[in-house]
Design a protein around this motif. Structure first.
Motif, PDB file in Angstrom:
ATOM      1  N   TYR A 375       0.869  -1.173   0.000  1.00 33.68           N
ATOM      2  CA  TYR A 375       0.000   0.000   0.000  1.00 33.68           C
ATOM      3  C   TYR A 375       0.908   1.226   0.000  1.00 33.68           C
ATOM      4  O   TYR A 375       1.785   1.358   0.861  1.00 33.68           O
ATOM      5  N   SER A 376       0.702   2.133  -0.934  1.00 31.30           N
ATOM      6  CA  SER A 376       1.599   3.276  -1.036  1.00 31.30           C
ATOM      7  C   SER A 376       0.811   4.559  -1.251  1.00 31.30           C
ATOM      8  O   SER A 376      -0.281   4.552  -1.839  1.00 31.30           O
ATOM      9  N   ALA A 377       1.384   5.664  -0.770  1.00 29.54           N
ATOM     10  CA  ALA A 377       0.786   6.977  -0.959  1.00 29.54           C
ATOM     11  C   ALA A 377       1.907   7.986  -1.115  1.00 29.54           C
ATOM     12  O   ALA A 377       2.977   7.849  -0.504  1.00 29.54           O
ATOM     13  N   ARG A 378       1.654   9.001  -1.918  1.00 26.31           N
ATOM     14  CA  ARG A 378       2.658  10.054  -2.144  1.00 26.31           C
ATOM     15  C   ARG A 378       1.965  11.394  -2.301  1.00 26.31           C
ATOM     16  O   ARG A 378       0.875  11.478  -2.889  1.00 26.31           O
ATOM     17  N   LEU A 379       2.637  12.446  -1.793  1.00 30.05           N
ATOM     18  CA  LEU A 379       2.165  13.816  -1.965  1.00 30.05           C
ATOM     19  C   LEU A 379       3.378  14.702  -2.194  1.00 30.05           C
ATOM     20  O   LEU A 379       4.258  14.805  -1.332  1.00 30.05           O
ATOM     21  N   GLY A 389      10.909  33.596  -3.192  1.00 27.67           N
ATOM     22  CA  GLY A 389      11.015  32.397  -2.379  1.00 27.67           C
ATOM     23  C   GLY A 389      10.194  31.234  -2.924  1.00 27.67           C
ATOM     24  O   GLY A 389       9.278  31.402  -3.735  1.00 27.67           O
ATOM     25  N   GLU A 390      10.547  30.040  -2.456  1.00 28.90           N
ATOM     26  CA  GLU A 390       9.809  28.835  -2.830  1.00 28.90           C
ATOM     27  C   GLU A 390       9.974  27.804  -1.725  1.00 28.90           C
ATOM     28  O   GLU A 390      11.047  27.675  -1.135  1.00 28.90           O
ATOM     29  N   VAL A 391       8.910  27.087  -1.431  1.00 28.91           N
ATOM     30  CA  VAL A 391       8.964  25.975  -0.486  1.00 28.91           C
ATOM     31  C   VAL A 391       8.347  24.757  -1.170  1.00 28.91           C
ATOM     32  O   VAL A 391       7.556  24.879  -2.112  1.00 28.91           O
ATOM     33  N   GLY A 392       8.709  23.593  -0.677  1.00 29.81           N
ATOM     34  CA  GLY A 392       8.168  22.372  -1.261  1.00 29.81           C
ATOM     35  C   GLY A 392       8.315  21.212  -0.309  1.00 29.81           C
ATOM     36  O   GLY A 392       9.101  21.254   0.646  1.00 29.81           O
ATOM     37  N   ALA A 393       7.563  20.173  -0.571  1.00 28.70           N
ATOM     38  CA  ALA A 393       7.618  18.970   0.260  1.00 28.70           C
ATOM     39  C   ALA A 393       7.310  17.753  -0.594  1.00 28.70           C
ATOM     40  O   ALA A 393       6.445  17.804  -1.476  1.00 28.70           O
ATOM     41  N   ASN A 394       8.033  16.656  -0.325  1.00 28.42           N
ATOM     42  CA  ASN A 394       7.782  15.358  -0.948  1.00 28.42           C
ATOM     43  C   ASN A 394       7.592  14.353   0.176  1.00 28.42           C
ATOM     44  O   ASN A 394       8.501  14.159   0.993  1.00 28.42           O
ATOM     45  N   MET A 395       6.438  13.721   0.201  1.00 33.68           N
ATOM     46  CA  MET A 395       6.120  12.795   1.288  1.00 33.68           C
ATOM     47  C   MET A 395       5.664  11.455   0.732  1.00 33.68           C
ATOM     48  O   MET A 395       4.869  11.404  -0.216  1.00 33.68           O
ATOM     49  N   MET A 396       6.195  10.398   1.321  1.00 31.91           N
ATOM     50  CA  MET A 396       5.858   9.048   0.887  1.00 31.91           C
ATOM     51  C   MET A 396       5.522   8.198   2.099  1.00 31.91           C
ATOM     52  O   MET A 396       6.189   8.275   3.137  1.00 31.91           O
ATOM     53  N   PHE A 397       4.489   7.389   1.970  1.00 33.03           N
ATOM     54  CA  PHE A 397       4.140   6.410   3.005  1.00 33.03           C
ATOM     55  C   PHE A 397       3.883   5.080   2.317  1.00 33.03           C
ATOM     56  O   PHE A 397       3.148   5.016   1.324  1.00 33.03           O
ATOM     57  N   THR A 398       4.494   4.027   2.856  1.00 35.62           N
ATOM     58  CA  THR A 398       4.304   2.695   2.286  1.00 35.62           C
ATOM     59  C   THR A 398       4.220   1.673   3.397  1.00 35.62           C
ATOM     60  O   THR A 398       4.989   1.733   4.373  1.00 35.62           O
ATOM     61  N   GLN A 399       3.302   0.746   3.239  1.00 36.76           N
ATOM     62  CA  GLN A 399       3.281  -0.440   4.101  1.00 36.76           C
ATOM     63  C   GLN A 399       3.317  -1.664   3.202  1.00 36.76           C
ATOM     64  O   GLN A 399       2.519  -1.785   2.272  1.00 36.76           O
TER      65      GLN A 399
END
Length: 1024
Positions: A375-379, A389-399
């Motif tokens: 099971y995987s999710a990404r944002l 300026g600029e901000v950013g985020a990469n997030m991953m969750f996996t089981q």
């Protein structure tokens, strides 16, 4: 003339004029020249067709000129590889139409992602290959590394197991170390991550999954935008001590400005073995062959009636069960299924973008107790802040949940069972359907055990990266990146009371559970300045400071005396067999800098420097310096190249040299340590577990790369590279006297060399609106050799059939040279290979293996390997496929030695027989490599070249065939794009040796690992 006739003539005249005008209009010819907007050069072979009637058209000549008959108000479609397709209305009056095409950005001039800045392929001075998502899509694999096979030069990928989610072995330009890591560094969205397995193998409860779970399987391949493989020092040195074996950079998908786009991908399919895995004899064949072996045994023993003896004994070894022979492959293995569900949404505006995805993937293994579900999710988010300026985020969750079968020398290893230990005369169930012992007097039943025993892993991974950047001055950017990679792995195992599993001891049921917790924190602060001076001087300067901190905590225990086969939790067991735990951590601090300069897009220079300090080394040797210099001459942009530029579009020469590093795998390798937890007369005891070595230092990798890039008529692209890679101060387990309490210690000794050539040919065979065809062929030749061991030793014998010898490849076999079978008596023969007094080699033959000397014989490393990829599109159809090949390598059949020469070999016990036994010697004059079959007599010796086999092969690695529904069909359902497709992997294999898969483990030693799977997948993609 009458009025009526005048009117008639008038209308006839008007009609004639109209018809004449139409005829002339239909025959009107226009002509002109097609040029490029950027270089103002004429373009050869541009396709010009009439919209709506693409069968009518022409192409430009060597001077870029064309002519075409047209009608008024028609539209021309002008297309050319590397340029944007243009639609131009035919002028009503003018017959001269010159056309200028704009370059298609990101088409041929790929972006090379280095993690410390992105560069166009044309300006990159190092050695790198970039694979875009469209070349990797739809390949039905669980791990991203498997997508790379055959797709790029210099990369060799093998696996020690074909189970879903199993660990992969990757070698970029050969192996670069003896004892330190030989795997490349993985970087995801600019952040180095952990790859491989969190476990370290072994049979104890602490490492219950035997290193089969690959942490990179937590990454959903559907989220990948592109992959860049960096092979030389030009960019890899920026990663310092982690990049000695190359770098694989993965960029995940981002959103783009525009309305939201939703994509759904649903697929499913089935898998079987990619090869006919170790085929064996059926019941009748085995009985016939054993009968012959008993007869031959009786003849050799001078018995009065050999056939009577065979008749008397055959029932012990090849009886016919009352319920018929057993097909163990059918009982233990299966046709596996798989299913994949993926959904993503992306979009944004000029100030913010987003990409989000969810995925569920499930794949069964070939054995009935093997599977993986994920099971995987990404944002991924980016946001402009103010003007600078600029901000950013990469997030991953996996089981990820994985269930594995045994692959060691265990009686419940299903692949060992079908290849060797279980024969057709053995039974699975009685007539009532109950499990029984496979043979008389035993409780062994592998089907019962693999269905009741279990070996499970649950891995949960959360990987998050955030960054903030500001551009206070034009061209000057300050960026801070923070990431945290957190993984927990839970291993659990259960053996039923009757289980014959190899690691199990005693008759009690055993249960075990273990946890591994892993955390990695990285902080990177960088300052980057990019500026162009006087239009021709381009400067890019980077300075950065980084901190990497790692922690791991693990514990596991094993218990026995369970109350039932249902209550399998360790808490329910009465007796504690073992419990172990440990915590470890390390830290690394780094300073790095980089400078890139080019003049007028002709002359490029680059340099980098990195200084790493690692807690794995003593304070006196803690800091290592890593650097690179590189340059490129873009000859095609010189004025003297203009006369030939229409044909030779691109000509570049590249060169780089630099140093990468490698640090010990042990986090405390330089320390003298004591270990506790021993029971000494009822009290806590300790012992010296490692000797101190404060001189332990960095392993250094010196890398030279020279490259040549060519492009002809904008359709043929050639890249040729030569490299030389020297690894010095190798981390090597040096033998010492056992009187010290140790047999070896880790030291920096020896030198290893890899040198080779890489060749890539990319051709744009056809390019039009309706039909496009691209071909990519790559070839790699790598030569590995040991330059020095410890400065004194010339060679060391490793185990039974390997040798490490100066001047030879690291993985070289050391065996007695098999010379075939004596045609008169059927005995195995060997070359003596003894050194005569005059220095010559005695090549005479003997049937006594004790008279033969072992010699270095063949190497695991192939002479050449590579792949051939074709990508075709015709209107609504798309087809892509990749062939991989390998020539000149060899493997060692470790299982073959057990079958034919073990203490319980096929000639003396219940084991099954391989199909090649049918080719045995039977009578004088027979020419074969399989000795005479005699019951109770071993075929040959264990360390014989008889068990060394070629790994030459050609494989249809991947194939995808898709059909995109026409817009007029899908628009009514509010669907932007709908595509149905078939995809497969490992579909066809042509191999020289057919007993097992030719893609063998990295050391060439083949036992009874799960073979790779041949997968057939069918899917549908929808975009809204």
């Amino acid at each position: 003339m009458k009025t009526r006739e005048k009117v008639k003539l008038f209308f006839l005249f008007i009609f004639y004029c109209v018809i004449t005008q139409q005829v002339f209009a239909q025959k009107r010819t226009i002509s002109g020249t097609v040029t490029s907007a950027d270089e103002k050069e004429a373009l050869i072979g541009v396709s010009i067709t009439i919209k709506g009637n693409e069968a009518i058209g022409t192409i430009t000549d060597p001077e870029g000129k064309y002519s075409l008959q047209v009608e008024p108000d028609q539209t021309l479609i002008v297309s050319y590889i590397g340029m944007k397709t243009a639609e131009i209305r035919v002028p009503r009056k003018n017959s001269i139409l010159n056309i200028v095409l704009e370059p298609e950005s990101m088409n041929l001039d790929e972006v090379v992602v280095t993690g410390y800045g992105n560069f166009t392929k044309s300006s990159f001075t190092g050695s790198a290959n970039t694979l875009k998502a469209d070349m990797l899509k739809d390949i039905p694999v669980m791990s991203v590394e498997q997508k790379l096979q055959g797709m790029t030069t210099g990369v060799n990928i093998t696996s020690s197991s074909g189970q879903p989610g199993a660990n992969q072995n990757i070698r970029i330009r050969g192996m670069g170390s003896f004892n330190a890591s030989q795997e490349p560094l993985f970087v995801i969205d600019g952040v180095p991550v952990t790859s491989g397995s969190l476990s370290a193998g072994g049979s104890d409860a602490a490492y219950m999954n035997n290193s089969k779970t690959n942490i990179m399987s937590t990454l959903n391949p559907a989220d990948i935008e592109n992959i860049t493989v960096i092979k030389d020092a030009a960019a890899a040195s920026l990663y310092g001590s982690r990049a000695a074996n190359g770098v694989i950079l993965i960029t995940t998908k981002k959103g783009s400005a525009g309305r939201a786009q939703v994509t759904l991908n649903i697929s499913g399919g089935f898998s079987n073995a990619a090869v006919d895995f170790r085929p064996t004899l059926n019941g009748d064949q085995r009985r016939e062959l054993l009968y012959e072996g008993l007869v031959n045994y009786a003849i050799d023993q001078n018995m009065e009636s050999p056939t009577a003896y065979a008749d008397q004994e055959i029932g012990q070894y090849a009886y016919v069960p009352s319920m018929g022979y057993t097909d163990w492959r059918k009982e233990l293995l299966r046709t596996a299924t798989q299913q994949d569900y993926e959904a993503s949404v992306s979009g944004g505006n000029e100030r913010s973008t987003y990409y989000a995805s969810l995925g569920y993937n499930k794949q069964e293994g070939l054995a009935k107790n093997s599977s993986l579900d994920r099971y995987s999710a990404r944002l991924n988010l980016t946001q402009k802040v103010g003007k600078y300026g600029e901000v950013g985020a990469n997030m991953m969750f996996t089981q990820m949940n994985q269930e594995m079968n045994e692959e060691r020398g265990s009686a419940i290893n299903p692949f060992l069972c079908v290849a060797m230990t279980m024969n057709p005369s053995m039974t699975v169930r009685d007539e009532e359907g109950n499990y029984i012992g496979a043979y008389e007097g035993s409780t062994l039943n592998p089907l019962r055990d693999i269905m009741t025993d279990y070996n499970r892993v649950r891995m949960t991974r959360m990987f998050s990266t955030g960054y903030a950047s500001i551009e206070p001055l034009k061209g000057l950017k300050l960026k801070e990146t923070i990431s945290y990679d957190y993984t927990t792995q839970k291993d659990s195992r259960y053996y039923n009371p009757l289980s014959s599993a190899g690691p199990k001891s005693g008759s009690d049921a055993q249960t075990a559970k273990g946890f591994i917790e892993y955390g990695k924190f990285i902080s990177s602060t960088s300052l980057n300045y990019v500026r162009t001076f006087a239009y021709k001087h381009h400067l890019d300067v980077l300075a950065a400071y980084e901190i990497e901190s790692y922690q791991t905590d693990k514990a596991s225990g094993m218990k026995s005396k369970l109350p039932s086969d249902i209550l399998t939790e360790p808490d329910n067991a009465a007796v504690l067999n073992s419990f172990i735990s440990s915590t470890q951590d390390y830290r690394m601090i780094s300073y790095l800098s980089r400078l890139n300069y080019d003049y007028d897009d002709r002359y490029y220079l680059a340099g980098s420097f990195r200084r790493d300090g690692s807690s794995r080394l003593s304070p006196s040797n803690r800091w290592g310096n890593f650097w690179s210099v590189s340059g490129m001459w873009n000859i095609s942009n010189e004025a003297f190249m203009k006369p030939v530029k229409k044909v030779l579009n691109d000509l570049k020469i590249r060169a780089s040299y630099g140093v990468n590093g490698n640090q010990p795998g042990s986090l405390y390798g330089y320390m003298g340590l004591y270990s506790y937890g021993q029971n000494y007369m009822g009290a806590s005891g300790s012992y010296e577990s490692s000797q101190p070595n404060t001189n332990l230092g960095w392993e250094k990798n010196y890398n030279l790369n020279i490259g040549l890039d060519l492009a002809f008529i904008n359709r043929i692209f050639v890249s040729l590279e030569y490299y030389n890679r020297d690894t010095k101060d190798l981390l090597y387990n040096l033998p010492i006297s056992a009187t010290t309490g140790f047999t070896s210690y880790l030291a920096n000794v020896g030198q290893l060399n890899n040198k080779g050539v890489e060749f890539e040919l990319r051709t744009l065979n056809f390019a039009s609106n309706d039909f496009n065809w691209t071909t990519v062929f790559n070839l790699t030749h790598n030569k590995n050799k040991i330059v020095s061991l410890n400065g004194q030793l010339d060679q060391t014998i490793e185990g039974t059939w390997f040798i490490h010898k100066v001047g030879l490849p690291y993985h070289t076999f050391y065996v007695k040279e098999f010379a075939g079978v004596n045609t008169q008596n059927g005995k195995a023969e060997y070359y003596k290979n003894k050194v005569n007094e005059d220095g010559t080699i005695d090549r005479s033959l003997t049937t006594d293996p004790n008279e033969a000397e072992s010699i270095p014989f063949k190497s695991v490393n192939p002479k050449v390997s590579g792949g051939l990829t074709n990508i075709l599109n015709y209107k609504w159809l798309d087809l892509s496929f990749t062939l991989t090949y390998s020539l000149g390598g060899y493997s060692y059949d470790k299982l073959g030695t057990s079958i034919e020469n073990g203490t319980e070999s096929i000639y003396t016990s219940r084991y099954n027989l391989p199909v090649y036994a049918l080719e045995r010697w039977q009578q004088p004059g027979d020419q074969t490599d399989v000795p005479r079959f005699v019951f109770g007599e071993k075929a040959t010796v264990t360390n014989s070249s008889r068990y060394i086999h070629s790994t030459d092969h050609l494989r249809l690695k991947n194939l995808t065939l898709g059909f995109t529904l026409p817009d007029q069909w899908t628009s009514k359902a509010l669907i932007n794009k709908a595509r149905v497709y078939f995809s497969g992997s490992n579909l066809l294999t042509w191999a020289k040796w057919k007993q097992y898969d030719p893609e063998t483990p990295v050391n060439g030693e083949v036992y009874c690992e799960a073979p790779p799977m041949r997968t057939f997948s069918f899917g549908v993609q929808l975009t809204f």
